[in-house]
Design an enzyme around this catalytic site. Sequence first.
Site, PDB file in Angstrom:
ATOM      1  N   GLU A 127      -4.542   2.720  -5.488  1.00 49.75           N
ATOM      2  CA  GLU A 127      -4.974   1.680  -4.315  1.00 49.75           C
ATOM      3  C   GLU A 127      -6.606   1.284  -4.180  1.00 49.75           C
ATOM      4  OE1 GLU A 127      -2.707   4.066  -4.337  1.00 49.75           O
ATOM      5  OE2 GLU A 127      -0.894   3.174  -3.578  1.00 49.75           O
ATOM      6  N   GLU A 135       4.260   7.478  -3.779  1.00 47.88           N
ATOM      7  CA  GLU A 135       4.384   7.819  -2.221  1.00 47.88           C
ATOM      8  C   GLU A 135       6.060   8.035  -2.127  1.00 47.88           C
ATOM      9  OE1 GLU A 135       1.810   4.572  -0.919  1.00 47.88           O
ATOM     10  OE2 GLU A 135       0.986   6.053   0.245  1.00 47.88           O
TER      11      GLU A 135
END
Length: 713
Positions: A130, A110
């Site tokens: 995740e 990210e």
Amino acid sequence: MGATAISARYDLYGPIAVITVDNPPVNGLGHATRSDVVAGVDRANADPACAAIVIIGAGKMFSGGADIREFGTTGASSEPTLHTVIRIVEASGKPVVAAIGGVCMGGGLELALGCHYRIAESSASIALPEVKLGLLPGAGGTQRLPRAVGVETALNMIVSGASVPARQLGGTALFDAVVDADLLEAALGLARAIVAESRPRKRLRDIAIDYPGAEAYFQFARSTLGGVARNFPAPCKCVDAVAAAVSMPFEDGLRVERQYFLQLMQTPESRALRHAFFAERAAARIPGIPQATAPRRIERVAVIGAGTMGGGIAMNFLNAGLPVVLLEMNAQALEKGVGTIRNNYENSKKKGKLTQAKLAQNMSLLRPTLSYDDLRTADLVIEAVFEDMEIKQKVFAALDDAMKPGAILATNTSTLDVNRIAAATRRPRDVVGLHFFSPANVMKLLEIVRGAATGDDVLVTVMQLAKRIGKTAVVAGVCDGFIGNRMIEHYLRQAMFLLEWGASPVEVDEALEKFGMAMGPFRMSDLAGNDVGWRIRQRRYVEKPNVVYSHIADRLCERGRFGQKTGAGWYRYESGRRDAIADPVVDAMIADYRREIGSTPRTIADSEIVDRCILALVNEAARILDEGIALRASDIDVVYLTGYGFPRFRGGPMFYADMLGLYNVVRRMQEFACDPRGDVAFWQPAPLLAKLAEEGRTFNEQVSSQLAGRALP
Ligand code: NAD
């Protein structure tokens, strides 16, 4: 354990500032690291001599994402949060290049997505994992990745959490270059070119997604997740978040992503999955072992006994490229054992899981023998002969004579006293239990049984070795059944009582399978062999006359119904097939037994079936914990998650009990204890459980804080 003072370095290479994320072991983006990255970006922007910025990871990787040591602490949410860091990087007046090598995962990816340019080593592993923790990427990943690699590729990566090599993503907006050259040099080259050509600061957020037919695709994705979605809400939320990336302006999509992330953080499934994640890491740590304890070298292995377990155990080492000497008591048994190993490999080859070359290599590492003289060069021997103390002691006395000094002598016993086995040698320090589960080449769990005299270095060595052969190791103390089997005995006892009172094997199995167990108790017993439990019970009837057992399973065994291996057990099996088929013969046998003991059958709710069986695990586990047989509650969870098919989305029996609330667990046990037909003595809540319930506490208090003790090197 805490973060080091400086965890991102700042260097100038001419007009290019290089920020090196340096937070071992995985360059996790903890608070100090995040602060240092921001400081680096600010410094570069304030320096008139600096024209561009490169962010790179120290060592072999870019970043593994969040710093897991920070989970559950205030550090995780302290500013600058990852969101803030990414905003600052994206808004930097000077172009920022992410130089991606090794691993670039989760928050690491990210961050890279917030940079203006990205350059990657072709072998770098790219992932947003995740979802494996029941979450979704919460720092823009679901909004930026689809803009970089396209909706379908992004959604596949986000929903599966799988790693993709950078080379596979070359040619997308994710990477401006994919290289095999020196990464820093290549990144500096790109940065200089950006400056020289005054290239713009590209932002992924500015890419408009053009995806006709999006709604139909997302609907298809949701329906594909179908059944999984019931127990795992995260994948569906991933779809919704990526759908928002397509249908909404960027900032609105970010808000939606954030909202979903916060919702998922609260789900019991995510809490359980995160617990399991920490529990597995905590299990690798043994408190009280000095950090300096050096492991012994293990390069050659010997296995005694080429039966069901010995063969499977040998395969683990062959697969890992370690030579194995396999010893049997006669040529026929040896030949049979070697044949089974070869057959297993042949089957894997047929299924395309093994190449002919690897098969040949594995078999060439195997040396069958009948002579103890051939064991002399082995660094570790694992005994897997019949479960009989006298035989095992004889084998260990022989090993004591045959093995070189410093070799580790291990036993695969499931129930016998490792200390008594060690006493048959002159080197009890070198003796340890290595309790593999069947099939030993497949099951992840390895219980490492620490004898009273087992040396610290022996323990550290076998923990490390477990990792080398891909096992999840949990340390257990010496007792009958260690952690897993000692608990399962009580679970199975409850399952048998349920038959006496009115449930059928199918009903019990289905209730527990709906709860999430990979296999109900009766299907499991049929797989393991009902004769195994029968033999154990015969011993228990003598050793522990006060423990109440149902004799219903004995009746089954008296009819020779040992399970899959005899074609019939609690179910019947058609030749060559493993499907359990309900059998009226068993129903009639159970009905006869009920009449014999005067039991009037009643309807038993699924919830009672689950509570009786699962809380039986919990109560025995509380005793195991209290006695110090398990080092921590989370180790018990790991044993059940990796060895007994306990559902990961429930976190393990101890975590499940914590979630129910120990007060409620105790009340339910007290109800069972009041039932005069049942196992009244067993249902007295274990003292530790009663105490924790009274104090309003849990078994698993902050597993993340238990990441202390001797870590694996
Ligand atoms: P098995 O009967 O399939 O194999 C035992 C093998 O040991 C036989 O091939 C036998 O010929 C050989 N053997 C016996 N005495 C010997 C000796 N003195 N020297 C050399 N070889 C000898 O049994 P198994 O199921 O493989 O179990 C082996 C051990 O593993 C037992 O201690 C058992 O409790 C334990 N264990 C079994 C399981 C399981 O599910 N089967 C799981 C975990 C642990």
